[in-house]
Design a protein around this motif. Sequence first.
Motif, mmCIF file in Angstrom:
data_model
loop_
_atom_site.group_PDB
_atom_site.id
_atom_site.type_symbol
_atom_site.label_atom_id
_atom_site.label_comp_id
_atom_site.label_asym_id
_atom_site.label_seq_id
_atom_site.Cartn_x
_atom_site.Cartn_y
_atom_site.Cartn_z
ATOM 1 N N ALA A 1 40.966 47.273 38.334
ATOM 2 C CA ALA A 1 40.236 46.346 37.258
ATOM 3 C C ALA A 1 39.812 45.451 37.552
ATOM 4 C CB ALA A 1 41.637 45.699 36.647
ATOM 5 N N ALA A 2 40.036 44.686 38.688
ATOM 6 C CA ALA A 2 39.146 43.714 40.087
ATOM 7 C C ALA A 2 37.258 43.875 40.104
ATOM 8 C CB ALA A 2 39.351 43.327 40.958
ATOM 9 N N THR A 3 36.809 45.061 39.776
ATOM 10 C CA THR A 3 35.792 45.478 40.055
ATOM 11 C C THR A 3 35.280 46.636 39.181
ATOM 12 O OG1 THR A 3 36.142 47.034 41.625
ATOM 13 C CG2 THR A 3 36.405 45.115 42.719
ATOM 14 N N LEU A 4 33.699 46.981 39.846
ATOM 15 C CA LEU A 4 32.649 47.364 38.541
ATOM 16 C C LEU A 4 33.565 49.171 39.269
ATOM 17 C CD1 LEU A 4 31.139 48.334 37.153
ATOM 18 C CD2 LEU A 4 29.358 48.162 38.987
ATOM 19 N N ILE A 5 33.183 49.347 40.219
ATOM 20 C CA ILE A 5 33.660 50.739 40.432
ATOM 21 C C ILE A 5 35.101 51.117 40.974
ATOM 22 C CG2 ILE A 5 31.197 50.656 42.209
ATOM 23 C CD1 ILE A 5 33.302 50.975 44.403
ATOM 24 N N PHE B 1 28.378 43.994 39.757
ATOM 25 C CA PHE B 1 29.291 43.912 40.558
ATOM 26 C C PHE B 1 29.911 42.902 40.755
ATOM 27 C CE2 PHE B 1 31.646 44.223 43.822
ATOM 28 C CZ PHE B 1 32.168 45.530 44.738
ATOM 29 N N THR B 2 28.903 42.378 41.583
ATOM 30 C CA THR B 2 29.301 40.454 41.363
ATOM 31 C C THR B 2 29.477 39.766 39.488
ATOM 32 O OG1 THR B 2 27.254 39.958 42.880
ATOM 33 C CG2 THR B 2 28.458 38.154 42.130
ATOM 34 N N SER B 3 29.325 40.118 38.957
ATOM 35 C CA SER B 3 29.933 39.891 37.211
ATOM 36 C C SER B 3 31.210 40.202 37.515
ATOM 37 C CB SER B 3 29.200 40.030 36.380
ATOM 38 O OG SER B 3 28.052 40.017 36.352
ATOM 39 N N PHE B 4 31.586 41.108 37.688
ATOM 40 C CA PHE B 4 33.187 42.021 37.371
ATOM 41 C C PHE B 4 33.933 41.573 38.496
ATOM 42 C CE2 PHE B 4 31.270 45.143 35.338
ATOM 43 C CZ PHE B 4 32.337 45.574 33.876
ATOM 44 N N LEU B 5 33.718 40.814 39.899
ATOM 45 C CA LEU B 5 34.796 40.596 40.631
ATOM 46 C C LEU B 5 35.161 39.144 40.497
ATOM 47 C CD1 LEU B 5 35.463 41.423 43.191
ATOM 48 C CD2 LEU B 5 33.279 39.608 44.662
ATOM 49 N N LYS B 6 33.669 38.409 39.362
ATOM 50 C CA LYS B 6 33.977 36.568 39.078
ATOM 51 C C LYS B 6 34.468 36.864 37.823
ATOM 52 C CE LYS B 6 29.776 34.601 40.603
ATOM 53 N NZ LYS B 6 28.158 34.542 40.219
ATOM 54 N N ASN B 7 34.967 37.463 37.031
ATOM 55 C CA ASN B 7 35.628 37.815 35.588
ATOM 56 C C ASN B 7 37.030 38.272 35.729
ATOM 57 O OD1 ASN B 7 33.711 35.914 33.600
ATOM 58 N ND2 ASN B 7 32.178 37.189 34.504
ATOM 59 N N MET B 8 36.264 39.461 36.176
ATOM 60 C CA MET B 8 38.029 39.682 36.456
ATOM 61 C C MET B 8 38.560 40.048 37.631
ATOM 62 S SD MET B 8 37.655 42.663 33.432
ATOM 63 C CE MET B 8 38.191 43.606 33.687
ATOM 64 N N ALA B 9 38.575 39.818 38.700
ATOM 65 C CA ALA B 9 38.984 39.287 39.488
ATOM 66 C C ALA B 9 40.724 38.546 39.934
ATOM 67 C CB ALA B 9 38.658 39.026 40.686
ATOM 68 N N PRO B 10 40.304 37.443 39.522
ATOM 69 C CA PRO B 10 40.942 35.844 39.012
ATOM 70 C C PRO B 10 41.833 36.163 38.241
ATOM 71 C CG PRO B 10 38.988 35.567 38.957
ATOM 72 C CD PRO B 10 38.974 36.454 38.951
ATOM 73 N N VAL B 11 41.778 36.941 37.126
ATOM 74 C CA VAL B 11 43.246 37.360 36.465
ATOM 75 C C VAL B 11 44.309 38.318 36.628
ATOM 76 C CG1 VAL B 11 42.069 38.553 35.026
ATOM 77 C CG2 VAL B 11 44.350 37.487 33.767
ATOM 78 N N VAL B 12 43.686 39.341 37.970
ATOM 79 C CA VAL B 12 43.975 40.743 38.271
ATOM 80 C C VAL B 12 44.950 40.225 39.583
ATOM 81 C CG1 VAL B 12 43.391 42.584 40.045
ATOM 82 C CG2 VAL B 12 42.064 41.865 37.053
ATOM 83 N N PHE B 13 44.177 38.733 40.294
ATOM 84 C CA PHE B 13 44.801 38.800 41.308
ATOM 85 C C PHE B 13 46.355 37.954 40.388
ATOM 86 C CE2 PHE B 13 46.957 35.039 44.222
ATOM 87 C CZ PHE B 13 46.516 35.894 45.467
ATOM 88 N N ILE B 14 46.561 37.048 39.778
ATOM 89 C CA ILE B 14 47.662 36.524 38.675
ATOM 90 C C ILE B 14 48.317 37.540 38.784
ATOM 91 C CG2 ILE B 14 48.056 34.906 37.123
ATOM 92 C CD1 ILE B 14 45.801 33.773 37.340
ATOM 93 N N ILE B 15 48.090 38.753 38.159
ATOM 94 C CA ILE B 15 48.623 40.142 36.959
ATOM 95 C C ILE B 15 49.415 40.312 38.422
ATOM 96 C CG2 ILE B 15 49.273 41.482 36.168
ATOM 97 C CD1 ILE B 15 46.467 40.799 34.613
ATOM 98 N N PHE B 16 48.748 41.117 39.576
ATOM 99 C CA PHE B 16 49.364 41.774 40.645
ATOM 100 C C PHE B 16 50.263 40.870 41.387
ATOM 101 C CE2 PHE B 16 49.570 42.505 45.482
ATOM 102 C CZ PHE B 16 49.637 44.366 45.195
ATOM 103 N N ILE B 17 50.142 39.475 41.547
ATOM 104 C CA ILE B 17 51.346 39.296 41.971
ATOM 105 C C ILE B 17 52.696 38.861 41.112
ATOM 106 C CG2 ILE B 17 52.046 36.434 42.912
ATOM 107 C CD1 ILE B 17 50.453 37.629 44.659
ATOM 108 N N CYS B 18 52.119 38.263 39.983
ATOM 109 C CA CYS B 18 53.120 38.653 39.265
ATOM 110 C C CYS B 18 54.267 40.124 39.331
ATOM 111 C CB CYS B 18 53.121 38.148 37.495
ATOM 112 S SG CYS B 18 52.468 36.660 37.195
#
Length: 434
Positions: free
Chosen positions: A148-152, A169-186
């Motif tokens: 879910a973190a990136t365009l591809i 690709f950069t848009s997805f990284l900036k907008n999706m990656a932060p919340v994806v990282f939090i969800i992954f850790i949890c």
Amino acid sequence: MEAAFSIAIFLVSYIFIIMEKVNRALVALTGGVLMLCIGIYDWNDAFYSYIDWHTITLLFSMMVLVSITQKTGFFEYIALLLAQKVKGEPVRLLIVISCLTALGSALLDNVTTVLLFVPVLLNLTSILQLPAFPYLISIIFSSNIGGAATLIGDPPNIMIGQAVEHLTFTSFLKNMAPVVFIIFICTMFLLYFLFRKSLKKVKLDPEKIKQLKPEDYLKKTPLLYKSLGVLGLTIVGFLLHPILHVELTTVAVCGALLLLLLSEKDVQAEKIFQEVEWLTLFFFIGLFILVGGLQATGVIDEVAKGIIFATEGDLPKTALIILWISGIFSGIVDNIPFVAAMIPIIQEFKDYGMMNLDPLWWALALGACLGGNGTLVGASANVVVAGIAATYGKGISFLRFMKYGFPIVIFSLIICTVYIFFRYLIPFMQASVQ
């Protein structure tokens, strides 16, 4: 009437898939053929409109690459190296496998990642006599979350990126990656909490781990170098997708054909084709036809339009409802047709005076990608993992998976709700007041 028939056939097929009394590929294909028999749509529509041949071909090509590479002992070699790095400690192994899967799914795509990782994992659990289920389920969750973190990383993201030109690709990284990282850790904490007791019961002899010789499993023949070379080139092709603009499917097909040609003297193509997970591929075909019936009769479109009607065009309401509906719906059916139906609907919101649609795109992407963790048929990666595991005698029960998957989805959607509300909706509401 056709809509009622399509819903009935889909629900009955889904019940049989859950019961697991009949092979799920046969169930999906039977349901799909029934859709055709009663005239909901014809074979031309099925083949040209509803079956996603890109996904089928990508899976087939990667299965060929993995099958040939597996004959070199490379996966067993990597598995044993990994076991020695974590000193055979089951919980640490779970975390490392999950992290690598999430990273791979973000950089490649989740289907390719699980095709590469699951053979390694199953060889490792077999050698160390570890329970396979906790590791298989962690790979599925990690692949869908990481993708879910990136365009591809996941097909819904690719579809949204193709439909909305400014979402790069950069848009997805900036907008999706932060919340994806939090969800992954949890999710890692939750998996640790759920499986720590069963994994800690496994007693591994540290000396036995040290005595393992990974190099003994590696067959240093020309086939090894050919396989790794072509596999490496294929992965580089995936990584360069945003630059080269060559479809992932084309890259995978070229890689598979090249390796088949180079390895013709080492392994027979007929044997490689026999080892392809045909049941998994036919399950996908049946599932696409089944869901195509819901598309052809307008059921999925009505769900999408119902979202607009319920929210009355209000951006905050619309964003959160799209998040939750896409999250729940993607756990029940494959997320690809739902996203395909939602894209033109969201684009029409501009006609209602809604100019900033980005929060809706991120809500759709998060819901569709993360909702795939709900059931075994929620995402392509899930089906692939289940298919490979079944060939190793480590089948995953639909209901057992759902017992873990559905709570993970609800938990993920709650985090996404908070994220979307504070990052996008509060600024929007403040701007509206001004």
